[in-house]
Design a protein around this motif. Structure first.
Motif, mmCIF file in Angstrom:
data_model
loop_
_atom_site.group_PDB
_atom_site.id
_atom_site.type_symbol
_atom_site.label_atom_id
_atom_site.label_comp_id
_atom_site.label_asym_id
_atom_site.label_seq_id
_atom_site.Cartn_x
_atom_site.Cartn_y
_atom_site.Cartn_z
ATOM 1 N N GLY A 341 25.335 35.541 17.740
ATOM 2 C CA GLY A 341 26.384 35.607 18.746
ATOM 3 C C GLY A 341 25.865 35.737 20.157
ATOM 4 N N GLY A 342 24.554 35.693 20.323
ATOM 5 C CA GLY A 342 23.992 35.845 21.658
ATOM 6 C C GLY A 342 24.347 34.661 22.531
ATOM 7 N N SER A 343 24.440 34.879 23.789
ATOM 8 C CA SER A 343 24.775 33.799 24.717
ATOM 9 C C SER A 343 23.532 33.085 25.178
ATOM 10 N N SER A 344 23.685 31.831 25.492
ATOM 11 C CA SER A 344 22.568 31.011 25.919
ATOM 12 C C SER A 344 22.383 31.106 27.417
ATOM 13 N N ALA A 345 21.126 31.186 27.801
ATOM 14 C CA ALA A 345 20.809 31.171 29.227
ATOM 15 C C ALA A 345 19.806 30.070 29.480
ATOM 16 N N ALA A 346 20.194 28.846 29.109
ATOM 17 C CA ALA A 346 19.266 27.722 29.156
ATOM 18 C C ALA A 346 18.870 27.408 30.584
ATOM 19 N N PRO A 347 17.612 27.027 30.808
ATOM 20 C CA PRO A 347 17.185 26.646 32.141
ATOM 21 C C PRO A 347 17.826 25.328 32.541
ATOM 22 N N GLN A 348 17.641 24.954 33.784
ATOM 23 C CA GLN A 348 18.266 23.738 34.289
ATOM 24 C C GLN A 348 17.707 22.486 33.634
ATOM 25 N N HIS A 349 16.484 22.529 33.215
ATOM 26 C CA HIS A 349 15.899 21.371 32.553
ATOM 27 C C HIS A 349 14.997 21.849 31.416
ATOM 28 N N GLN A 350 14.947 21.083 30.356
ATOM 29 C CA GLN A 350 14.125 21.455 29.205
ATOM 30 C C GLN A 350 12.719 20.912 29.392
ATOM 31 N N GLN A 351 11.732 21.750 29.263
ATOM 32 C CA GLN A 351 10.362 21.339 29.521
ATOM 33 C C GLN A 351 9.811 20.421 28.442
ATOM 34 N N ILE A 352 10.232 20.637 27.227
ATOM 35 C CA ILE A 352 9.684 19.867 26.104
ATOM 36 C C ILE A 352 10.833 19.262 25.306
ATOM 37 N N MET A 353 10.655 18.011 24.951
ATOM 38 C CA MET A 353 11.650 17.299 24.148
ATOM 39 C C MET A 353 11.065 17.117 22.742
ATOM 40 N N TYR A 354 11.863 17.437 21.728
ATOM 41 C CA TYR A 354 11.417 17.287 20.336
ATOM 42 C C TYR A 354 12.172 16.145 19.668
ATOM 43 N N LEU A 355 11.468 15.409 18.818
ATOM 44 C CA LEU A 355 12.092 14.335 18.057
ATOM 45 C C LEU A 355 11.571 14.350 16.629
ATOM 46 N N ASP A 356 12.389 13.817 15.743
ATOM 47 C CA ASP A 356 11.988 13.597 14.355
ATOM 48 C C ASP A 356 12.190 12.108 14.060
ATOM 49 N N PRO A 357 11.250 11.253 14.502
ATOM 50 C CA PRO A 357 11.451 9.803 14.359
ATOM 51 C C PRO A 357 11.517 9.350 12.910
ATOM 52 N N TYR A 358 11.096 10.190 11.984
ATOM 53 C CA TYR A 358 11.195 9.844 10.561
ATOM 54 C C TYR A 358 12.653 9.793 10.111
ATOM 55 N N ARG A 359 13.481 10.689 10.661
ATOM 56 C CA ARG A 359 14.874 10.797 10.210
ATOM 57 C C ARG A 359 15.886 10.235 11.195
ATOM 58 N N SER A 360 15.546 10.271 12.492
ATOM 59 C CA SER A 360 16.567 9.924 13.477
ATOM 60 C C SER A 360 15.909 9.528 14.794
ATOM 61 N N ASP A 361 16.695 8.851 15.628
ATOM 62 C CA ASP A 361 16.211 8.544 16.970
ATOM 63 C C ASP A 361 16.812 9.499 17.996
#
Length: 646
Positions: A341-361
């Motif tokens: 239930g914690g609230s998100s305090a996401a930064p303005q931009h995400q430093q790292i992008m993650y992908l799983d090209p095996y399952r999805s684009d």
């Protein structure tokens, strides 16, 4: 050629005559040069010899610098001399191979001598490997040219892993492509083929994405994932996940349906992404490898410029996000609370992008990865490493473990099938095409053992004892595989494996083992003749005959014999030899089985068969035999120096 025809030929322009010379065998050009000064001039033109070098020889050792020479102006390279050097190399390789076929003595050094000629020897070995069926020694020539070629391939692969071990830069495609070299045989898919396939994918993606340079890193990454998935780099069909072929990047790139697992899919994605300018790396996430994409310095993943700041910490965040920008206590890497239930305090931009090209684009949000880490009980202190980038050495080791699992699964399946057929006293049929292990099980397992020994143990620091223990765990399996399937790798074993045990008790044992192997290789084989044997002691069967085991139903070929059992007493007790109807004093035979194993069989358990062609034994028989005699339905011996009467 008449004088009129000769005159007509001489009247042709130089360009036409030179074009004709392009179709003349190189060996004939020396004779052509002696005809006249004009022919000599035309026959030594560098462009002609450049053409001959690049069309006659496909494989070149790196020392020849063939890529650099091909890019130079033609006149700057002595192409004729280069051709002569390659032709001499071919002759040396052929002479050594002929010597290997002619005698069982000294084969270890002859193998290494061919390997020392460099990768250019591959052209020669492939010619012998594809020798005509009508050749007198077709099976032996194919077997030993393939064996030497395998040794040459392994030598190249091991050098790549040794560079990794020493901290040198090795690209991800070469680090993983080294596994393919252990199972390559005569197929395409060596390190250069893998690199070219990745280059071609990157080039096709550029052609398909004309606005590529204007896209943000995030858009480039997602479009590349879609591009690769559209070309077959997707999940393998249900039930085929653990197939051995899915573990090899070369097979994935060059195979028709691009078989691969998450690790290989991520590797392909990262290698292509790097070729189009993305900072893409494999992620250390456990169980299922993901890809991670980092933005260029001074930018976000969405392509926005980051305002310059006097804070050095802010700038360093984008260069090394894990070390300088760890999550706050109780938070995820994107600022979300780990508490329910914690609230998100996401930064303005995400430093790292993650992908799983095996399952999805689609992009994988970091919260999803963190929730999986929570589910498996990972400590929060490990998140930066588990969500950070993986080194190429770590990727090699993960793939080695995957290969070991697939090999064990294949072996278990084969044993289950064999036991089922033996239980019903049936002859095991050859496995269906879709169940045949591909690639070669022994070569695949050998590659995993090499990688694990070279890269999977620490040599310095406080964990030396643990490292020594891990080495010792691998060593028995490695030695058994080396001696049984790759005995001509002695030089590789001496150079790369023995030094790993230099300060351990096994060191002297390994040195002595290789000394014995070399000494045995240099000693002429003991002659085992039938003369002098009489009556019941005379073996009924001969080297080269094919038989079916009466109890276990496998097919095999006789490669040697003893007039009576010569095995150790403890083996005879364990195998209950004295309970056989004729006991230990009957003839016993050394045999090569269709599953590649070597066994020792009592004469009473053998039923000679005369198949038209024993297809299951042909790929193996060249180790001992020249060819299959279709008329007499036996193999023609290539070990007459040991069994002269058979």
């Amino acid at each position: 050629m008449s004088s009129e025809q000769h005159g007509l030929f001489l009247s042709l322009p130089d360009e036409v005559i030179q074009s004709i010379f392009w179709f003349v065998p190189a060996e004939s050009l020396a004779s052509i040069q002696s005809v006249c000064k004009r022919f000599r001039y035309l026959a030594i033109e560098p462009i002609l010899w450049r053409h001959l070098c690049l069309t006659r020889f496909r494989y070149w050792d790196p020392t020849h610098l063939i890529k650099q020479k091909s890019a130079c102006p033609v006149a700057q390279v002595d192409w004729r001399q280069l051709f002569v050097e390659r032709a001499l190399l071919d002759r040396k390789a052929t002479k050594l191979l002929d010597s290997i076929l002619a005698s069982q003595k000294g084969r270890i050094d002859k193998f290494q001598a061919i390997v020392n000629l460099g990768y250019g020897a591959k052209d020669t070995l492939l010619q012998h490997l594809h020798v005509s069926e009508s050749a007198e020694d077709v099976l032996a020539r194919r077997y030993y040219s393939s064996a030497v070629l395998g040794c040459l391939h392994r030598n190249i692969a091991i050098q790549e892993w040794c560079k990794l071990k020493e901290g040198q830069h090795v690209t991800l495609d070469r680090a993983l492509g080294a596994f393919d070299m252990f199972v390559l045989e005569d197929r395409e898919g060596d390190l250069e083929d893998v690199s070219h396939a990745l280059d071609a994918l990157a080039e096709r993606f550029r052609e398909q994405t004309p606005d590529l340079d204007s896209l943000s890193p995030r858009a480039k990454a997602t479009q590349l994932a879609s591009f690769l998935r559209a070309r077959g780099f997707i999940e393998v069909p249900e039930g085929r996940y653990d197939d051995l072929q899915n573990r090899f990047i070369g097979i994935a790139l060059l195979g028709h349906d691009h078989p691969s697992l998450p690790l290989i899919s991520v590797a392909v994605f990262c290698c292509v992404a790097q070729r189009i300018g993305l900072d893409a790396r494999p992620c250390s996430f456990p169980f299922h490898v993901h890809a991670m994409v980092l933005p260029p310095a001074g930018q976000t993943l969405d392509g926005r410029q980051i305002p310059s700041s006097p804070s050095s910490t802010q700038q360093a965040t984008y260069e090394d996000p894990w070390r300088v920008y760890p999550p706050s206590a109780g938070q995820t890497l994107d600022g979300a609370s780990l508490l329910a239930g914690g609230s998100s305090a996401a930064p303005q931009h995400q430093q790292i992008m993650y992908l799983d090209p095996y399952r999805s684009d689609s992009e994988v949000h970091i919260r999803e990865l963190e929730s999986q880490l929570v589910a498996i009980g990972a400590e929060q202190s490990t998140y930066p490493s588990l969500l950070g980038d993986s080194t190429n050495s770590e990727m090699v080791l993960r793939n080695a473990r995957n290969i070991m699992k697939s090999v064990q699964d294949n072996q278990h399946l084969a044993l289950t099938r064999q036991h089922a057929h033996r239980h019903h006293h049936l002859t095991p049929p050859p496995p269906p095409e879709d169940l045949k292990p591909f690639p070669d099980l022994e070569g695949a397992f050998y590659s995993a053992l090499w990688a694990s020994l070279l890269l999977g143990v620490m040599t310095d620091g406080p964990q030396q004892l643990a490292a020594a223990s891990r080495r010792r765990q691998y060593l028995p399996y490695f030695v058994e595989h080396f001696v049984t399937h790759f005995p001509h790798d002695v030089s590789l074993f001496e150079r790369y494996i023995i030094p790993l045990f230099q300060n351990l008790s096994e060191y002297q044992q390994l040195l002595e083992a290789t000394r014995v192997m070399r000494a045995g290789d240099l000693i002429p084989k003991k002659i085992i003749a039938r003369s002098g044997l009489e009556g019941l002691k005379l073996p009924r069967y001969k080297v080269g005959q094919v038989f079916r085991h009466k109890r276990y139903a496998y097919e095999a070929v006789i490669t040697g014999w003893d007039a009576e059992c010569r095995a150790a007493e403890h083996w005879m007790q364990e195998m209950e030899i004295d309970r056989l109807s004729r006991g230990r004093y009957q003839s016993f035979y050394h045999v090569l089985v269709e599953d590649k194993s070597v066994r020792y069989v009592a004469e009473e358990n053998m039923q000679i068969i005369t198949p038209e062609v024993p297809y299951s034994l042909l790929p193996l028989a060249g180790r001992y035999f020249k060819r299959w005699d279709k008329e007499n339905r036996v193999f023609v011996s290539n070990i007459k120096d040991e069994y002269p009467d058979d």
